[in-house]
Design a protein around this motif. Structure first.
Motif, PDB file in Angstrom:
ATOM      1  N   TYR A 119       0.849  -1.192   0.000  1.00  0.00           N
ATOM      2  CA  TYR A 119       0.000   0.000   0.000  1.00  0.00           C
ATOM      3  C   TYR A 119       0.880   1.236   0.000  1.00  0.00           C
ATOM      4  CZ  TYR A 119      -3.417   3.433   1.620  1.00  0.00           C
ATOM      5  OH  TYR A 119      -4.230   4.533   1.748  1.00  0.00           O
ATOM      6  N   CYS A 120       0.588   2.187  -0.894  1.00  0.00           N
ATOM      7  CA  CYS A 120       1.381   3.417  -0.997  1.00  0.00           C
ATOM      8  C   CYS A 120       0.498   4.623  -0.701  1.00  0.00           C
ATOM      9  CB  CYS A 120       1.999   3.537  -2.395  1.00  0.00           C
ATOM     10  SG  CYS A 120       2.977   5.038  -2.641  1.00  0.00           S
ATOM     11  N   ASP A 121       0.891   5.410   0.286  1.00  0.00           N
ATOM     12  CA  ASP A 121       0.124   6.595   0.672  1.00  0.00           C
ATOM     13  C   ASP A 121      -0.011   7.604  -0.465  1.00  0.00           C
ATOM     14  OD1 ASP A 121      -0.713   6.187   3.304  1.00  0.00           O
ATOM     15  OD2 ASP A 121       1.268   6.649   4.088  1.00  0.00           O
ATOM     16  N   THR A 125      -4.214   5.867  -7.474  1.00  0.00           N
ATOM     17  CA  THR A 125      -4.698   5.113  -8.627  1.00  0.00           C
ATOM     18  C   THR A 125      -5.893   4.238  -8.280  1.00  0.00           C
ATOM     19  OG1 THR A 125      -2.474   5.061  -9.599  1.00  0.00           O
ATOM     20  CG2 THR A 125      -4.040   3.420 -10.387  1.00  0.00           C
ATOM     21  N   TRP A 126      -5.906   3.672  -7.083  1.00  0.00           N
ATOM     22  CA  TRP A 126      -6.972   2.737  -6.727  1.00  0.00           C
ATOM     23  C   TRP A 126      -7.989   3.370  -5.798  1.00  0.00           C
ATOM     24  CZ3 TRP A 126      -6.843  -0.931 -10.067  1.00  0.00           C
ATOM     25  CH2 TRP A 126      -5.618  -1.240 -10.669  1.00  0.00           C
ATOM     26  N   ASP A 127      -7.931   4.693  -5.597  1.00  0.00           N
ATOM     27  CA  ASP A 127      -8.944   5.391  -4.823  1.00  0.00           C
ATOM     28  C   ASP A 127     -10.227   5.490  -5.653  1.00  0.00           C
ATOM     29  OD1 ASP A 127      -7.072   5.676  -2.886  1.00  0.00           O
ATOM     30  OD2 ASP A 127      -6.753   7.823  -3.165  1.00  0.00           O
ATOM     31  N   THR A 128     -11.359   5.518  -4.987  1.00  0.00           N
ATOM     32  CA  THR A 128     -12.636   5.647  -5.695  1.00  0.00           C
ATOM     33  C   THR A 128     -13.055   7.099  -5.812  1.00  0.00           C
ATOM     34  OG1 THR A 128     -13.792   5.284  -3.605  1.00  0.00           O
ATOM     35  CG2 THR A 128     -13.450   3.375  -5.026  1.00  0.00           C
ATOM     36  N   TRP A 384       4.266  -2.172  -8.006  1.00  0.00           N
ATOM     37  CA  TRP A 384       3.603  -0.946  -8.438  1.00  0.00           C
ATOM     38  C   TRP A 384       2.091  -0.963  -8.272  1.00  0.00           C
ATOM     39  CZ3 TRP A 384       7.824  -3.192 -10.754  1.00  0.00           C
ATOM     40  CH2 TRP A 384       9.004  -2.451 -10.650  1.00  0.00           C
ATOM     41  N   CYS A 385       1.576  -1.939  -7.551  1.00  0.00           N
ATOM     42  CA  CYS A 385       0.192  -1.900  -7.113  1.00  0.00           C
ATOM     43  C   CYS A 385       0.062  -2.831  -5.913  1.00  0.00           C
ATOM     44  CB  CYS A 385      -0.770  -2.280  -8.233  1.00  0.00           C
ATOM     45  SG  CYS A 385      -0.890  -4.038  -8.568  1.00  0.00           S
ATOM     46  N   PRO A 386      -0.993  -2.662  -5.118  1.00  0.00           N
ATOM     47  CA  PRO A 386      -1.131  -3.452  -3.890  1.00  0.00           C
ATOM     48  C   PRO A 386      -1.170  -4.956  -4.149  1.00  0.00           C
ATOM     49  CG  PRO A 386      -2.613  -1.574  -3.847  1.00  0.00           C
ATOM     50  CD  PRO A 386      -2.038  -1.620  -5.225  1.00  0.00           C
TER      51      PRO A 386
END
Length: 414
Positions: A119-121, A125-128, A384-386
């Protein structure tokens, strides 16, 4: 007493044979079970290795077949059937044709908790929520991953998030740099005036047409002069040339309203693409392909990696000054060259850390990450992604391998 003639088998021998077969079968079951346990405990590393090896072998075979048939990837030419882009609206594209991938990316299944290992603060990109406001976390969660690649990604993600959210107010925001010209007023629009041919660049003293007419193909000059890139591709953040000026919101609006300025920016883009061995083959879509001299130019790019900073600047500028639809094709080009064609090994990290996350359209950015994950090996080094999303994609790949992902028509920024 009965005698056993030749060819006859006693009941005792049958029993002994059955016992032996049972022991062999039991030993085989134990071996299979221990092998499965070993692969499970080792994180399926052998299975990942085997799959990656087979994929690379198939890719090389496809390349040889395409070379023999005279096929080449590019605009208006047959593409690799395994990596060819689906048509918009098709099930694979997710562009309104019933595709499951894009439609699902906003679902609850793709929500990521802050406890995820990757998880990157600083990555929205994956926020809704799609907000233009400052979405940076107020408190910084300590990084749980000791992965060096992930640490580098986090550092890059902070810069790219700042850009994508239009440089929100805060300590990190840089004020406009007017030191390039004594006596400049707040009404000056030096970047726009330069692009309209009304002002010279500093310190080079050149008009925009001088660059377009005299510098194209002058690869030595483009490589070794470092004061022009800030003028050709201005940003809202300062660069190494203290005599160039950063963009303001007023200047950005005026630039985007000027067809002459945008036409000249397109020429600047073509100038730099040529320097990197790339051709813009469709001005409407932004599609690019390798130039005839791509081997020589790729070699220069791979040796002089400061050009990765320039390409990041170019991508940011395209998104700011009216060409955001050009970002995706260029980034996908670099992903394909680095991950599939295995070119530009020293550029690959910049492509994944910076280029991908310069793309403003959130759905396009997700598709690029999905494309990268599909072709990146080894999978356990992809940061580069969770992790949760990687697991979902791994299950999808097991069911439907080699699906490609293209942008939707409607943009979703940040």
């Amino acid at each position: 007493m009965n005698r056993v003639t030749h060819g006859q088998i006693t009941h005792g021998q049958v029993a002994l044979g059955q016992v032996a077969l049972g022991q062999v079968a039991l030993a085989m079951l134990r071996w299979i079970w221990s092998s499965l346990l070993w692969m499970w405990r080792s994180g399926h590393s052998f299975l990942r290795f085997l799959r990656g090896y087979v994929t690379r072998c198939l890719s090389r075979v496809r390349g040889l077949v395409h070379s023999a048939l005279g096929w080449r990837d590019g605009c208006g030419t047959p593409g690799d059937p395994e990596v060819e882009d689906p048509q918009p609206g098709s099930p694979e594209s997710g562009g309104g044709g019933g595709g499951r991938h894009d439609a699902d990316w906003d679902s609850e299944e793709y929500r990521v908790d802050a406890t995820d290992e990757l998880y990157c603060d600083y990555d929205s990109t994956w926020d809704t929520e799609d907000s233009q406001q400052d979405t940076f976390r107020k408190t910084r969660r300590p990084t749980e991953s000791n992965n060096y690649k992930f640490s580098r990604f986090e550092g890059a993600a902070r810069d790219m998030q700042n850009y994508r959210h239009n440089y929100p107010p805060g300590p990190a925001r840089q004020e406009r740099n007017l030191s390039w010209s004594p006596g400049s007023s707040s009404n000056d629009k030096p970047n726009l005036e330069f692009y309209l041919g009304e002002r010279r660049s500093l310190p080079d003293g050149l008009y925009i047409n001088d660059f377009h007419n005299n510098w194209k193909g002058d690869y030595q000059k483009l490589e070794h002069v470092h004061t022009f890139i800030q003028w050709l591709f201005p940003l809202q953040e300062p660069g190494m040339n203290s005599r160039a000026s950063t963009l303001t919101q007023e200047e950005i609006k005026a630039f985007c309203d000027s067809s002459a300025a945008k036409e000249n920016l397109l020429k600047s883009y073509k100038l730099m693409l040529d320097f990197y061995g790339i051709v813009l083959c469709d001005e409407n879509t932004g599609d690019v392909e390798k130039a005839l001299n791509w081997r020589e130019r790729f070699d220069n790019l791979d040796r002089n990696t400061h050009n990765c900073l320039r390409i990041t600047r170019i991508l940011k500028c395209l998104g700011t000054l009216g060409f955001p639809h050009y970002q995706y094709p260029l980034v996908r080009f670099f992903l394909k060259e680095t991950l599939i064609e295995e070119q530009l090994p020293r550029v690959k990290d910049s492509v994944l850390n910076y280029f991908v996350f310069a793309v403003l359209d959130k759905r396009q950015r997700r598709r690029l990450i999905r494309f990268a994950y599909s072709h990146y090996e080894p999978k356990d080094e992809f940061v580069w992604c969770p992790k949760k999303i990687q697991m979902i994609w791994s299950m999808q790949d097991a069911k439907s391998p080699h699906l490609e992902f293209e942008p939707e028509v409607n943009a979703e920024h940040k």
